[in-house]
Enzyme design. Structure first.
Site, PDB file in Angstrom:
ATOM      1  NE  ARG A   1      18.068  46.592  17.625  1.00 10.08           N
ATOM      2  CZ  ARG A   1      19.058  46.582  18.443  1.00 10.08           C
ATOM      3  NH1 ARG A   1      19.938  45.489  18.724  1.00 10.08           N
ATOM      4  NH2 ARG A   1      19.267  47.840  19.154  1.00 10.08           N
ATOM      5  CG  LEU A   2      17.664  50.041  10.392  1.00  6.38           C
ATOM      6  CD1 LEU A   2      18.916  49.453   9.630  1.00  6.38           C
ATOM      7  CD2 LEU A   2      16.931  51.038   9.401  1.00  6.38           C
TER       8      LEU A   2
ATOM      9  CB  SER B   1      11.975  63.960   5.497  1.00  9.80           C
ATOM     10  OG  SER B   1      10.823  63.958   6.298  1.00  9.80           O
TER      11      SER B   1
ATOM     12  CB  CYS C   1      12.136  47.097  13.685  1.00 12.92           C
ATOM     13  SG  CYS C   1      13.528  47.825  14.689  1.00 12.92           S
TER      14      CYS C   1
ATOM     15  CG  ASN D   1       8.468  50.080  12.780  1.00  7.93           C
ATOM     16  OD1 ASN D   1       9.502  50.453  12.708  1.00  7.93           O
ATOM     17  ND2 ASN D   1       7.612  50.044  11.748  1.00  7.93           N
TER      18      ASN D   1
END
Length: 654
Positions: free
Chosen positions: A50-51, A387, A2, A76
């Site tokens: 927000r994601l 990653s 986020c 976040n």
């Protein structure tokens, strides 16, 4: 994943529309929903974008209030062990009535039960947190162990502000901060702005592993310098809750010297981290460059799921820069659902104007371009990507981790004046001669070997200590002097941690990279490049179990067989054939030096013109112009030095 922002008003009330204006500047970090909250007094406002990754329902909406009513949080990041913390709360009889299954709700309950420092210490994840305590009338900011998630704070006419990036702070009424000289100096030397500085005066980054507590009634005045750990000043208290040096020292005191034991411990820790970080209510994939780190993360991820995991890579048309072919071969062996994209100079040229907006602060690691492109590619199919970052810092993956200590042990025996004379003399030999000597020994791996050898020798000639040698190798302006005008030149040296002086030099270098280069360059690059397209990235190597294990593995097992990351390679070889990945380290390099002489030349010439460089009075115009011409005519490789200036100039223009 986020974006967060907020404000403690200096005089007037905080308006919800002011908070919304702040979060409107970070919509890509959280495109799924927005929320803002202002406390009853009107002094404090919190905002959130927000994601949605976990609990996609309204139960995960923020700002979120604790069941007891005391705390309000904007958060976040991700807490990967939230289920274990939830169970611990329930077993202790301290769990509130659960409204959903988000990690934010669990974190907030843990804070209410045990306090903010205890909660973040037990949290395994990446995070930037802003917590309002209505009882104590304090705002606490918190950042994760290694700085995976960004968090800025500072003062302006509106009051004390914080945000995930600079844009929300810059959007506040009356913001007029100038460029911070210390930040600009380090940017030129290192290609990034390190914590606690930001590019603006009076605005700072919260260092990784720290808490900042702000008393709402004493937050009106900005301190003259960044807060100091453990020293209360003007209503601020900065507390370090995690120090990687402590972990390195603990590991050195209890080392794993046996190769089989180290391999088993690493396999268990990293495998657990990958499985934990695959948990999401949205599609998950991996970045796959074909190198050691990303290949190992992808291999462990594929081993953990029943369907082909999605993997992504990009390549370049220029010879010597295309790693995509290796990634494709690894993907075929592992059985991933692989997607690749080839990038041209035109693609980079089209992307460069967006970089100041993507990074929101001048940032000059040229791999920012391919990182953004691979994130954009991945976002078409997934919302989360794992990653391989941090493998180099934890396991000795950079060439300097071996070369600089090896060279220093040899040259330190010579008296200083003799050392300077010999090395300076060797550093004057033409690049072509060094290339020829390297070819005769069969060791040249790059067309820039001769230029790099000359620079390295002259850097060593100047060093009066190992610390100075390490610092000098990272500064592309060391030999010619600062590109800044005399009025803005500042000390830019970062240095090694003296607490680790008794440990091998290689360990001190890895630690220095893990607490400076990793958070302020690598993690910053990945976060901004990915969040600009609303992609969450996760870094399994930074799981607490992995970092603690890495600290215990003896240097001899990391640097065996004449190369770094030996133990990682051995683990990877259990998943893919050695021949696929046993090659020189390439990094995520792009041919930007060639492009500056070709398709990017006009763009660069405009930004490096005498009038452009002289506009703000910040730069030594003549010095920069000389290095630009030397690069164009092939007299000396100047790419990184010039890229730092170019990225600042592009950011300055907006």
């Amino acid at each position: 994943m986020c974006g967060i922002a907020g404000l403690i008003a200096r005089e007037t009330r905080v308006l919800p529309e002011t908070v919304r204006a702040m979060t409107d500047r970070i919509v890509p970090r959280g495109p799924d929903s927005a929320g803002e909250w202002v406390d009853d007094s009107g002094r404090v406002g919190l905002g959130h974008r927000r994601l949605a990754i976990l609990d996609l329902t309204q139960a995960g909406h923020q700002p979120m209030h604790s069941a007891c009513g005391r705390y309000t949080v904007v958060f976040n990041g991700e807490i990967y062990n939230f289920a274990a913390i939830r169970t611990r709360l329930e077993q202790a009889g301290m769990a509130p009535p659960w409204r959903g299954h988000s990690d934010t709700e669990v974190l907030l309950a843990a804070i209410a039960a045990w306090g903010v420092q205890a909660a973040v210490e037990m949290a395994q994840g990446m995070f930037a947190i802003a917590l309002w305590d209505a009882a104590d009338r304090t705002l606490t900011l918190a950042r994760d162990r290694f700085g995976e998630k960004p968090l800025y704070y500072g003062w302006c006419a509106a009051g004390f502000a914080f945000a995930s990036t600079l844009a929300p702070i810059r959007a506040l009424p009356g913001f007029d901060a100038g460029v911070e000289p210390q930040a600009l100096s380090v940017l030129m030397a290192r290609a990034y702005v390190p914590a606690p500085w930001s590019i603006y005066r009076g605005v700072y980054k919260l260092p990784p592993g720290c808490l900042l507590t702000v008393g709402v009634d004493r937050a009106r005045n900005a301190p003259a310098a960044p807060p100091v750990e453990g020293v209360a000043q003007d209503g601020l208290i900065l507390t370090r809750w995690f120090d990687y040096a402590d972990e390195v020292l603990a590991g050195a005191a209890d080392p794993i010297d046996d190769a089989d034991e180290a391999l088993a411990a690493l396999d268990a820790a990293l495998g657990h981290a990958v499985r934990q970080q695959l948990v999401a209510d949205v599609p998950v994939g991996t970045f796959l460059s074909g190198g050691i780190d990303s290949s190992l993360i992808t291999a462990l991820a594929q081993k953990s799921v029943s369907q082909p995991i999605r993997s992504f890579t990009i390549g370049f048309e220029e010879a010597g820069f295309d790693e995509a072919v290796h990634a494709k071969q690894v993907a075929q062996v592992l059985g991933t659902d692989h997607t690749e994209l080839y990038v041209t100079a035109r693609d980079a040229l089209d992307l460069i104007p967006a970089m100041p907006h993507v990074f929101d602060e001048p940032f000059a690691d040229s791999s920012q371009l391919p990182t953004h492109l691979v994130a954009k590619l991945a976002r078409r199919q997934v919302t989360v990507a794992l990653s391989g970052d941090a493998g180099d810092e934890l396991f000795g993956g950079y060439n300097r981790h071996q070369q600089v200590p090896r060279v220093w042990r040899r040259i330190a025996r010579l008296p200083g004046p003799l050392r300077a004379m010999v090395l300076n003399g060797a550093g004057q030999l033409p690049p072509g001669l060094w290339n020829l000597l390297s070819d005769l020994r069969g060791r040249r791996r790059s067309g820039q070997f001769g230029h790099n050898a000359r620079r390295g020798l002259r850097t060593m000639a100047r060093a009066d200590s190992f610390d100075a040698l390490f610092d000098g190798f990272l500064d592309d302006w060391l030999l010619t002097g600062s590109p800044l005008s005399g009025d803005v030149v500042r000390q830019s040296r970062l240095g090694l941690d003296a607490r680790l002086a008794a440990l091998p030099l290689e360990v001190g270098m890895m630690h220095a990279d893990a607490v400076t280069y990793l958070p302020d360059d690598i993690l910053c690059k990945v976060d901004r490049a990915a969040m600009a397209v609303s992609l969450e990235t996760r870094v399994p190597f930074l799981d607490p179990g992995v970092t603690a294990t890495a600290a215990r593995i003896a240097p001899a097992l990391k640097f065996a067989s004449g190369g770094g990351k030996h133990i990682l390679k051995e683990l990877l070889y259990t998943h893919v054939p050695r021949a696929l990945v046993d090659r020189p380290k390439a990094g995520f390099a792009i041919p930007v030096g060639l492009w500056l002489k070709g398709p990017l030349r006009d763009w660069a010439e405009d930004l490096l013109s005498e009038s452009a460089l002289a506009a703000d009075g910040l730069f030594d115009v003549g010095l920069i112009r000389r290095r630009w011409h030397a690069h164009l005519h092939g007299a000396e490789e100047q790419t990184q030095a010039l890229w730092s200036v170019l990225m600042f100039q592009a950011w300055r223009r907006g």
